[in-house]
Design an enzyme around this catalytic site. Structure first.
Site, PDB file in Angstrom:
ATOM      1  N   THR A 184     -79.597 -61.801 -52.991  1.00 22.32           N
ATOM      2  CA  THR A 184     -79.700 -63.354 -52.809  1.00 22.32           C
ATOM      3  C   THR A 184     -80.630 -63.933 -51.750  1.00 22.32           C
ATOM      4  O   THR A 184     -81.374 -63.173 -51.035  1.00 22.32           O
ATOM      5  CB  THR A 184     -78.475 -63.800 -52.203  1.00 22.32           C
ATOM      6  OG1 THR A 184     -77.953 -63.484 -50.904  1.00 22.32           O
ATOM      7  CG2 THR A 184     -77.091 -63.353 -52.999  1.00 22.32           C
ATOM      8  N   ASP A 185     -80.945 -65.313 -51.927  1.00 19.53           N
ATOM      9  CA  ASP A 185     -81.804 -65.722 -50.982  1.00 19.53           C
ATOM     10  C   ASP A 185     -80.908 -66.150 -49.786  1.00 19.53           C
ATOM     11  O   ASP A 185     -79.729 -65.819 -49.807  1.00 19.53           O
ATOM     12  CB  ASP A 185     -82.335 -67.055 -51.724  1.00 19.53           C
ATOM     13  CG  ASP A 185     -81.441 -68.276 -52.038  1.00 19.53           C
ATOM     14  OD1 ASP A 185     -80.414 -68.131 -51.685  1.00 19.53           O
ATOM     15  OD2 ASP A 185     -81.877 -68.730 -53.043  1.00 19.53           O
ATOM     16  N   ALA A 186     -81.652 -67.081 -48.771  1.00 22.60           N
ATOM     17  CA  ALA A 186     -80.868 -67.356 -47.689  1.00 22.60           C
ATOM     18  C   ALA A 186     -79.736 -68.363 -47.910  1.00 22.60           C
ATOM     19  O   ALA A 186     -78.676 -68.370 -46.984  1.00 22.60           O
ATOM     20  CB  ALA A 186     -81.929 -68.027 -46.662  1.00 22.60           C
ATOM     21  N   GLY A 187     -79.645 -68.961 -48.954  1.00 21.76           N
ATOM     22  CA  GLY A 187     -78.471 -69.684 -49.482  1.00 21.76           C
ATOM     23  C   GLY A 187     -77.500 -69.024 -50.045  1.00 21.76           C
ATOM     24  O   GLY A 187     -76.259 -69.856 -50.422  1.00 21.76           O
TER      25      GLY A 187
ATOM     26  N   VAL B 287     -77.596 -67.550 -53.016  1.00 20.46           N
ATOM     27  CA  VAL B 287     -77.644 -67.781 -54.452  1.00 20.46           C
ATOM     28  C   VAL B 287     -78.740 -66.521 -54.850  1.00 20.46           C
ATOM     29  O   VAL B 287     -79.724 -66.203 -54.217  1.00 20.46           O
ATOM     30  CB  VAL B 287     -78.428 -69.160 -54.724  1.00 20.46           C
ATOM     31  CG1 VAL B 287     -78.765 -69.186 -56.153  1.00 20.46           C
ATOM     32  CG2 VAL B 287     -77.449 -70.217 -54.353  1.00 20.46           C
TER      33      VAL B 287
END
Length: 145
Positions: free
Chosen positions: A13-16, A18
């Site tokens: 995932t990315d920092a969010g 997602v």
């Protein structure tokens, strides 16, 4: 219909939280590799015994909804077309009944030593040809059990 389970981890995932778009390619690859292994043709066996490797030639992806941290996904694969030196897979990624991604993936058969296009051994092509589902489109794959 072949289905391979995938759990989403922090590294996907990315920092969010997602799933990063490139990670879906790895999930699709794993499902195709496991599909081949289920047919009795693991990639290392093909390389060692037949001097054959498969490589992605082209992909068409449609990202419909995002996957998120801790999601349990199913990555489906169906062989839509088998030619002498290529395969086309219809694939999708689902979270339960939710369709997240559809893909059409063209795979080239290559000689392992020089990575040049080559035909598959006749027995392998015949076995794969028998598994074709020509009507399979990524968004219309049949439900899994």
């Amino acid at each position: 219909m072949f289905s391979h389970p995938v759990r989403i981890y922090w590294e996907d995932t990315d920092a969010g939280g997602v799933v990063y778009h490139a990670r879906y390619l790895a999930f699709l690859e794993r499902a195709r590799s496991e599909w081949m292994r289920a047919q009795g043709y693991g990639q290392e066996l093909l390389r060692r015994e037949h001097d054959l490797v498969f490589a992605v030639r082209a992909m068409q992806l449609d990202f419909l909804k995002p996957a998120r941290l801790d999601d349990a996904l199913e990555v489906d694969a169906a062989l839509r077309e088998c030619r002498r030196a290529s395969l086309v897979f219809a694939q999708r990624i689902r979270r339960g009944d939710e369709l997240l991604l559809t893909a059409s993936v063209r795979i080239a058969a290559l000689d392992a030593a020089g990575f040049r296009p080559r035909g598959m051994p006749a027995a392998l092509q015949a076995r794969l040809k028998a598994l074709e589902t020509p009507e399979a489109a990524p968004d219309r794959l049949p439900p899994t059990d």
